[in-house]
Design a protein around this motif. Sequence first.
Motif, short mmCIF file in Angstrom:
data_model
loop_
_atom_site.label_atom_id
_atom_site.label_comp_id
_atom_site.label_asym_id
_atom_site.label_seq_id
_atom_site.Cartn_x
_atom_site.Cartn_y
_atom_site.Cartn_z
N HIS A 186 0.84 -1.20 0.00
CA HIS A 186 0.00 0.00 0.00
C HIS A 186 0.88 1.26 0.00
O HIS A 186 0.67 2.18 -0.79
N HIS A 187 1.89 1.28 0.89
CA HIS A 187 2.72 2.48 1.01
C HIS A 187 3.47 2.75 -0.30
O HIS A 187 3.61 3.90 -0.72
N LEU A 188 3.91 1.69 -0.94
CA LEU A 188 4.62 1.87 -2.22
C LEU A 188 3.71 2.54 -3.24
O LEU A 188 4.09 3.49 -3.91
N ASN A 189 2.50 2.02 -3.34
CA ASN A 189 1.57 2.58 -4.32
C ASN A 189 1.15 4.00 -3.97
O ASN A 189 1.03 4.87 -4.85
N GLN A 190 0.99 4.23 -2.68
CA GLN A 190 0.56 5.56 -2.26
C GLN A 190 1.68 6.58 -2.59
O GLN A 190 1.42 7.67 -3.04
N LYS A 191 2.90 6.13 -2.38
CA LYS A 191 4.06 6.99 -2.65
C LYS A 191 4.13 7.29 -4.16
O LYS A 191 4.35 8.42 -4.59
N ALA A 192 3.90 6.23 -4.94
CA ALA A 192 3.94 6.40 -6.39
C ALA A 192 2.88 7.41 -6.86
O ALA A 192 3.13 8.24 -7.74
N LEU A 193 1.73 7.34 -6.23
CA LEU A 193 0.64 8.28 -6.56
C LEU A 193 1.09 9.72 -6.38
O LEU A 193 0.92 10.58 -7.26
N VAL A 194 1.66 9.95 -5.21
CA VAL A 194 2.07 11.32 -4.85
C VAL A 194 3.17 11.78 -5.80
O VAL A 194 3.15 12.91 -6.32
N GLU A 195 4.10 10.87 -6.08
CA GLU A 195 5.21 11.26 -6.95
C GLU A 195 4.70 11.62 -8.34
O GLU A 195 5.14 12.60 -8.94
N GLN A 196 3.79 10.86 -8.82
CA GLN A 196 3.28 11.14 -10.18
C GLN A 196 2.50 12.46 -10.22
O GLN A 196 2.50 13.14 -11.23
N ALA A 197 1.89 12.80 -9.09
CA ALA A 197 1.16 14.08 -9.06
C ALA A 197 2.14 15.24 -9.25
O ALA A 197 1.82 16.25 -9.88
N PHE A 198 3.34 15.08 -8.69
CA PHE A 198 4.31 16.16 -8.77
C PHE A 198 5.27 16.01 -9.94
O PHE A 198 6.16 16.82 -10.13
N ASP A 199 5.10 14.94 -10.69
CA ASP A 199 6.01 14.67 -11.80
C ASP A 199 5.53 15.38 -13.05
O ASP A 199 4.54 15.00 -13.66
N LEU A 200 6.28 16.40 -13.43
CA LEU A 200 5.85 17.16 -14.60
C LEU A 200 6.55 16.67 -15.87
O LEU A 200 6.36 17.21 -16.95
N GLY A 201 7.41 15.64 -15.70
CA GLY A 201 8.15 15.15 -16.86
C GLY A 201 7.35 14.15 -17.64
O GLY A 201 6.16 14.33 -17.89
N SER A 202 8.02 13.05 -17.99
CA SER A 202 7.34 12.02 -18.78
C SER A 202 6.22 11.38 -17.97
O SER A 202 6.35 11.12 -16.79
N HIS A 203 5.12 11.14 -18.67
CA HIS A 203 3.99 10.53 -17.96
C HIS A 203 3.90 9.05 -18.25
O HIS A 203 2.90 8.43 -17.97
N ALA A 204 4.94 8.51 -18.88
CA ALA A 204 4.87 7.09 -19.23
C ALA A 204 4.58 6.28 -17.98
O ALA A 204 5.18 6.49 -16.93
N SER A 205 3.67 5.38 -18.13
CA SER A 205 3.28 4.63 -16.95
C SER A 205 4.40 3.67 -16.53
O SER A 205 5.04 3.04 -17.35
N GLU A 206 4.68 3.63 -15.26
CA GLU A 206 5.77 2.82 -14.75
C GLU A 206 5.25 1.43 -14.41
O GLU A 206 4.05 1.23 -14.28
N PRO A 207 6.14 0.47 -14.24
CA PRO A 207 5.65 -0.86 -13.87
C PRO A 207 5.18 -0.88 -12.42
O PRO A 207 5.86 -1.35 -11.53
N SER A 208 4.08 -0.24 -12.21
CA SER A 208 3.57 -0.09 -10.85
C SER A 208 2.07 -0.31 -10.91
O SER A 208 1.48 -0.36 -12.00
N LEU A 209 1.46 -0.43 -9.78
CA LEU A 209 0.00 -0.57 -9.78
C LEU A 209 -0.68 0.78 -9.77
O LEU A 209 -1.87 0.89 -9.55
N VAL A 210 0.15 1.83 -9.96
CA VAL A 210 -0.42 3.17 -10.05
C VAL A 210 -0.29 3.63 -11.49
O VAL A 210 0.70 3.37 -12.16
N LEU A 211 -1.29 4.28 -11.95
CA LEU A 211 -1.36 4.63 -13.36
C LEU A 211 -1.46 6.13 -13.52
O LEU A 211 -2.23 6.79 -12.82
N SER A 212 -0.66 6.65 -14.42
CA SER A 212 -0.81 8.05 -14.77
C SER A 212 -1.04 8.07 -16.27
O SER A 212 -0.23 7.56 -17.04
N LYS A 213 -2.17 8.60 -16.67
CA LYS A 213 -2.41 8.58 -18.12
C LYS A 213 -3.26 9.75 -18.55
O LYS A 213 -4.08 10.27 -17.79
N GLN A 214 -2.98 10.15 -19.79
CA GLN A 214 -3.79 11.23 -20.36
C GLN A 214 -5.01 10.59 -20.99
O GLN A 214 -4.91 9.53 -21.59
N VAL A 215 -6.13 11.24 -20.87
CA VAL A 215 -7.34 10.63 -21.44
C VAL A 215 -7.98 11.58 -22.44
O VAL A 215 -7.66 12.77 -22.46
#
Length: 938
Positions: A909-938
């Motif tokens: 849970h903590h790993l995924n939660q951390k990934a969520l937060v990081e992606q929120a602040f990540d203004l660079g590439s949005h390529a989805s990482e091999p994680s259970l958290v997804l960042s995608k443009q729709v």
Amino acid sequence: MRYDRKVMRLDEFQGVNAGYVLELYERYQQNPESVDLETRKAFESWTPPSTDAALAQPVLGYPNIQKIVGAATLADAVRRYGHLAARIDPLGSEPIGDPLLSPGAHGIADADLQALPASLVGGPVAESSANAFEAIETLRRIYCSTIGFDYAHMFVPDERDWLRHAAESGRFLPPMDPNSVEAVLDRITQVEVFERFLHRTFPGKTRFSVEGIDMLVPILDEIICGAADHGARHAVLGMAHRGRLNVLAHVLDKPYAQILAEFKDPVAAKSFRTDLGRTGDVKYHSGARTAAPRGQMYVTLAPNPSHLEAVDPVVVGMARAAGTRADQRGAVHFDGAITLPILIHGDVAFPGQGAVAETLNLSRLAGYDTGGTIHIIANNQLGFTATPAESYSTSYASGLARGFKIPIVHVNADDPVACLEAARLAWEYRARFGLDFLIDLVGYRRYGHNEGDEPSFTQPEIYKTISSHPTVREIWARTLVEKGSIPADLPDSLVKKHFEVLETTYASLTPEQEYVPPPPPQPPPGTAGQVTTGVALDRLREINDALLTRPQGFAFHRKLERGLEKRKNAFINPSERSIDWATAEQIALATILADGIPIRMTGEDVERGTFSHRHAVFHDANTGKRLIPLQEFPQARAAFEIHNSPLTENAAVGFEFGYNVQEPRRLVIWEAQYGDFINGAQVMLDQFVTSGRAKWGLTPSLVCLLPHGYEGQGPEHSSARPERFLEAAADINLRLVNCTTAAQYFHLLRRQAALLERDPLPLFVLTPKGLLRHPAVASTPQELEQGRFLSVIDDEEARGRASAITRVVLCSGKVYVDLISSERRTAANTIAICRVEQLYPFPTIALNELLGRYPSVRDVVWLQEEPENMGAWEFMRPLLDELIGDRCPLRYIGRVRSSSPAEGSAAWHHLNQKALVEQAFDLGSHASEPSLVLSKQV
Ligand SMILES: Cc1ncc(C[n+]2csc(CCOP(=O)(O)OP(=O)(O)O)c2C)c(N)n1
């Protein structure tokens, strides 16, 4: 009869019999008056065996003791098991009987009984019988005829004795004078003719005819009028489809014209207003209320969904509300005598549906009891196509009621006298003990499950019998004519009379007439937004001080002292973040009570609070005595009640819904232990809470508090499943809120209370768990004084540099705190973190304004903790798309689609939660990482 002095050998009496004699003898020794005269005489000359040696004594033999015991145990068996031999099936099936009902099983013969006194049998029958044989025969007529008294499971002697006396004295038999018997005939003629008229006029149309259990209507008449004589003022009925139209017409006095117009359907259909979000419901689900009191009593029939038995807890909740006074400070006052719930169950649904057991379990609990609910099983011995053998494991359909110590009377629906006796017994028992009673009305079903259904496909033999079986009207009419109680031509003239009424009404229906009740009016737009919810600081301080006043000598638990001290100081500094969630809640409730609005709050462990934060009830550490400050503080102008509920969601939510719609001016709050568990009440939510407005014009305002938030506690302790509420949200039928501060919660509760009459809607609040005491959630006293509920909260820090903001992250609830607590927050000065506090109604205007403040935005993110197929995302997506237009792309950050709401491991849970937060602040590439958290443009 002479009794010689003898020594009886104990082994002459086997088992129970021996014990019974010795028990009688013991009673006799303590108090000779406690046994009847004949037994007393026998014991005067009898020496009981006291040792094994005595047992070895030769038998001098006195047969009468054995016979006496036999007569007594036979009488006992008839009382206990007589119902097994009762002829309760109108179709004539053989009762199963019981060997204990024959004298032989007790070592006696009819001749022995004739030689014994009637007093051995005891009870009222003894007085009118010449000997034990006659008395037993009378008992058989009582216990093994068309009525089966099933009360041996009652534990309380007083209740058992009362029931026994009631059955044996015949004092609840209905009057048999000419007027009374004719009135019954008239009533069952009306019931039958109504069905026949519908059958003839609308062939094949579904009406779930009452035919086969026609006596249901006179039974209801008897119960309602009887209870009215005892001072009841309001009967609340709940029932399924079977016989409902008949009950609506004849018990609720729903006009024939309206029922017939609804059958014509096209006439009514034109009058539906689809623009108002009203779907209406099929005619055999609608509720009604009598316009004029019947027997000085108002009768309400709760609207009912198809989901069998779901209405049960709703009805008992309604009855509880109707009998509760809450207009004065302190505890509420409940008077079960003024309100009467009646539940009509199906014979297959009663044992099969869990809602029944859950409802019965409420019956004796403080805060839930109704002063007795009368249950009637409309037992037509079939469930759709299923037989009793396929439907329940209990001996009778009513078996479940035994465990709840509810007296049961099985009654043959073809015998009006027995049916009316059962009805009179029911309301008298209820009036005497304030407890539930059950009538198992055993009849048959004249047609198929509905009138278009062919029952002989599956029950050919039963339906052969039914096709030639006379109706109860015919049977009763024949009986009365044969007895000379009525003229021979009366039955036909009554049939004619009732047909004429229906024919005339039908002929006079005007196609244009509006028979469908109008939908509830919608409040003017913006009503909720205009409510003032702030409370002056002085007033808050006064109320807080009053709530913390310690009664003389009350010993608070040592561990609670610190919290109390903190709360005492919470309002000193107006700008200190000293108000935590629990303080905000208590002070909100207190101010609502001070405004004169009563509050009812329930849920599992709600008094203390699952997370040990509420302590609405204190227990003296030495004596256990309870203290409820919200009932004590002097500023209150209305009553407060709080109850730990039993472990149910389905019946608990149903009950609170019923309570709420019955007394809409009270704030009714139910709290789930964890939000996830509310899916145990999904039927109540779907069938009543969220659709009751569209189907039946109800305007509920029930509040559900649902602990929600991803904290690593696994799939069942994370999500309150907001997606389920959003899926049910349409036409402004509910409010769904996921608020992030104590002040927001304070204003939300106050707003809900203020809108109870002006703009009532059910309110679902996703409440915190770990955040209950978190500093980020705490508010200042000033925010309670000056603020109001905000559906959207902008990022105050970002607003100062609005033109530099390139990303707006929209989120809701606890994940906001994760985001602002991140170390990356300070550096991310082009990102605004904004909260959507109200998910539904969707805050279009507020969000539009918010986005308009950030002219340089390059992407808007919807960020959530839940998997992509859960949470608010799928609901938000089209709405946000429309709102953003072509300003910039919309992006999703959250967990990937998943069948399970959350991880089972805290580390994961903590790993995924951390990934969520990081992606929120990540203004660079949005390529989805091999994680259970997804960042995608729709
Ligand atoms: C919860 C639920 N499951 C299934 C059904 C479908 N259904 C409608 S009536 C019925 C049979 C009910 O039998 P019973 O309780 O004996 O009532 P009856 O129709 O015989 O009066 C069933 C299974 C339903 N309405 N509700």
